[in-house]
Design a protein around this motif. Structure first.
Motif, PDB file in Angstrom:
ATOM      1  N   LYS A 104       0.925  -1.360   0.199  1.00 23.21           N
ATOM      2  CA  LYS A 104      -0.060  -0.113   0.147  1.00 23.21           C
ATOM      3  C   LYS A 104       0.895   1.301  -0.023  1.00 23.21           C
ATOM      4  N   ALA A 105       0.434   2.342  -0.662  1.00 21.15           N
ATOM      5  CA  ALA A 105       1.213   3.439  -0.706  1.00 21.15           C
ATOM      6  C   ALA A 105       0.872   4.293   0.642  1.00 21.15           C
ATOM      7  N   ASP A 106       1.806   4.861   1.129  1.00 20.41           N
ATOM      8  CA  ASP A 106       1.825   5.452   2.492  1.00 20.41           C
ATOM      9  C   ASP A 106       0.687   6.545   2.283  1.00 20.41           C
ATOM     10  N   PRO A 107      -0.338   6.547   3.069  1.00 13.75           N
ATOM     11  CA  PRO A 107      -1.352   7.377   3.107  1.00 13.75           C
ATOM     12  C   PRO A 107      -0.852   8.848   3.631  1.00 13.75           C
ATOM     13  N   ALA A 108       0.178   9.091   4.324  1.00 12.59           N
ATOM     14  CA  ALA A 108       0.290  10.310   4.811  1.00 12.59           C
ATOM     15  C   ALA A 108       1.034  11.002   3.711  1.00 12.59           C
ATOM     16  N   ILE A 109       1.411  10.736   2.530  1.00 11.61           N
ATOM     17  CA  ILE A 109       1.713  11.567   1.379  1.00 11.61           C
ATOM     18  C   ILE A 109       0.960  11.833   0.564  1.00 11.61           C
ATOM     19  N   ASP A 110       0.634  13.131   0.001  1.00  8.01           N
ATOM     20  CA  ASP A 110      -0.336  13.573  -0.943  1.00  8.01           C
ATOM     21  C   ASP A 110      -0.151  12.587  -2.124  1.00  8.01           C
ATOM     22  N   ALA A 111      -1.333  11.914  -2.614  1.00  2.00           N
ATOM     23  CA  ALA A 111      -1.347  11.076  -3.938  1.00  2.00           C
ATOM     24  C   ALA A 111      -0.496  11.737  -5.014  1.00  2.00           C
ATOM     25  N   GLY A 112      -1.093  13.079  -5.206  1.00  2.00           N
ATOM     26  CA  GLY A 112      -0.427  13.437  -6.446  1.00  2.00           C
ATOM     27  C   GLY A 112       1.230  13.883  -6.432  1.00  2.00           C
ATOM     28  N   THR A 113       1.332  14.129  -5.258  1.00  2.00           N
ATOM     29  CA  THR A 113       3.085  14.309  -4.981  1.00  2.00           C
ATOM     30  C   THR A 113       3.787  12.766  -5.254  1.00  2.00           C
ATOM     31  N   LEU A 114       3.151  11.955  -4.574  1.00  2.00           N
ATOM     32  CA  LEU A 114       3.821  10.555  -4.788  1.00  2.00           C
ATOM     33  C   LEU A 114       3.663   9.965  -6.148  1.00  2.00           C
ATOM     34  N   ALA A 115       2.560  10.224  -6.746  1.00  2.00           N
ATOM     35  CA  ALA A 115       2.467   9.907  -8.250  1.00  2.00           C
ATOM     36  C   ALA A 115       3.763  10.342  -8.922  1.00  2.00           C
ATOM     37  N   ALA A 116       3.744  11.655  -8.867  1.00  2.00           N
ATOM     38  CA  ALA A 116       4.668  12.571  -9.701  1.00  2.00           C
ATOM     39  C   ALA A 116       6.058  11.982  -9.449  1.00  2.00           C
ATOM     40  N   TRP A 117       6.340  11.834  -8.023  1.00  2.00           N
ATOM     41  CA  TRP A 117       7.747  11.186  -8.090  1.00  2.00           C
ATOM     42  C   TRP A 117       8.060   9.809  -8.122  1.00  2.00           C
ATOM     43  N   THR A 118       6.771   9.143  -8.307  1.00  2.00           N
ATOM     44  CA  THR A 118       6.873   7.656  -8.721  1.00  2.00           C
ATOM     45  C   THR A 118       7.160   7.598  -9.964  1.00  2.00           C
ATOM     46  N   MET A 119       6.712   8.500 -10.990  1.00  2.00           N
ATOM     47  CA  MET A 119       7.048   8.333 -12.426  1.00  2.00           C
ATOM     48  C   MET A 119       8.420   8.917 -12.734  1.00  2.00           C
ATOM     49  N   LEU A 120       8.686   9.848 -11.951  1.00  2.00           N
ATOM     50  CA  LEU A 120       9.926  10.308 -12.027  1.00  2.00           C
ATOM     51  C   LEU A 120      11.146   9.106 -11.508  1.00  2.00           C
ATOM     52  N   ALA A 121      10.889   8.493 -10.825  1.00  2.00           N
ATOM     53  CA  ALA A 121      11.766   7.270 -10.217  1.00  2.00           C
ATOM     54  C   ALA A 121      11.663   6.300 -11.451  1.00  2.00           C
ATOM     55  N   ASN A 122      10.227   6.197 -12.105  1.00  2.00           N
ATOM     56  CA  ASN A 122      10.381   5.059 -13.026  1.00  2.00           C
ATOM     57  C   ASN A 122      11.396   5.538 -14.098  1.00  2.00           C
ATOM     58  N   GLN A 123      11.222   6.896 -14.466  1.00  2.00           N
ATOM     59  CA  GLN A 123      12.056   7.169 -15.773  1.00  2.00           C
ATOM     60  C   GLN A 123      13.674   7.217 -15.409  1.00  2.00           C
ATOM     61  N   LEU A 124      13.850   7.617 -14.134  1.00  2.00           N
ATOM     62  CA  LEU A 124      15.468   7.189 -13.713  1.00  2.00           C
ATOM     63  C   LEU A 124      15.874   6.015 -13.855  1.00  2.00           C
ATOM     64  N   LEU A 125      15.078   4.980 -13.325  1.00  2.00           N
ATOM     65  CA  LEU A 125      15.125   3.696 -13.378  1.00  2.00           C
ATOM     66  C   LEU A 125      15.475   3.249 -14.721  1.00  2.00           C
ATOM     67  N   ASN A 126      14.818   3.800 -15.691  1.00  2.00           N
ATOM     68  CA  ASN A 126      15.065   3.215 -17.211  1.00  2.00           C
ATOM     69  C   ASN A 126      16.333   3.910 -17.834  1.00  2.00           C
ATOM     70  N   LEU A 127      17.092   4.747 -17.070  1.00  2.00           N
ATOM     71  CA  LEU A 127      18.314   5.330 -17.816  1.00  2.00           C
ATOM     72  C   LEU A 127      19.264   4.170 -17.966  1.00  2.00           C
ATOM     73  N   ASP A 128      19.880   4.247 -19.061  1.00  2.00           N
ATOM     74  CA  ASP A 128      21.153   3.105 -19.243  1.00  2.00           C
ATOM     75  C   ASP A 128      22.076   2.902 -18.151  1.00  2.00           C
ATOM     76  N   GLU A 129      22.423   4.130 -17.609  1.00  2.00           N
ATOM     77  CA  GLU A 129      23.158   4.248 -16.553  1.00  2.00           C
ATOM     78  C   GLU A 129      22.723   3.502 -15.240  1.00  2.00           C
ATOM     79  N   ALA A 130      21.511   3.578 -15.010  1.00  2.00           N
ATOM     80  CA  ALA A 130      20.788   2.564 -13.796  1.00  2.00           C
ATOM     81  C   ALA A 130      20.641   1.295 -14.109  1.00  2.00           C
TER      82      ALA A 130
END
Length: 97
Positions: free
Chosen positions: A68-94
């Protein structure tokens, strides 16, 4: 990606730069270069703006996965940072670290 985003939001400080650095050091084992940081900052700002206007999309995104997602974190903020993490995880360097 969501767990990394949650950790960045909780442990990376209150500023975007600290959170970006938190993710970069964990995924790339180095800080972002200034030109990279500029691009990443623009991406996260766009994502935050999108999920602020589309809260249902944010809730859908952070509901993915067995834990489950942490309910203490705003859903929109968590979603935005999740998508950023996803993009960074897909870098060749990562992927080839």
């Amino acid at each position: 990606a969501r767990h990394l985003a949650q950790a960045a939001l909780k442990e990376g400080g209150d500023e975007v730069g600290g959170r970006m650095d938190f993710m970069a050091r964990r995924l790339l084992s180095r800080p972002l270069r200034p030109e990279e940081a500029k691009v990443v900052r623009a991406i996260v700002q766009d994502l935050l703006a999108y999920y602020k206007v589309h809260p249902a999309d944010a809730k859908k995104l952070i509901a993915v996965g067995e834990s489950k997602a942490d309910p203490a974190i705003d859903a929109g903020t968590l979603a935005a940072w999740t998508m950023l993490a996803n993009q960074l995880l897909n870098l060749d360097e990562a992927l080839n670290k």
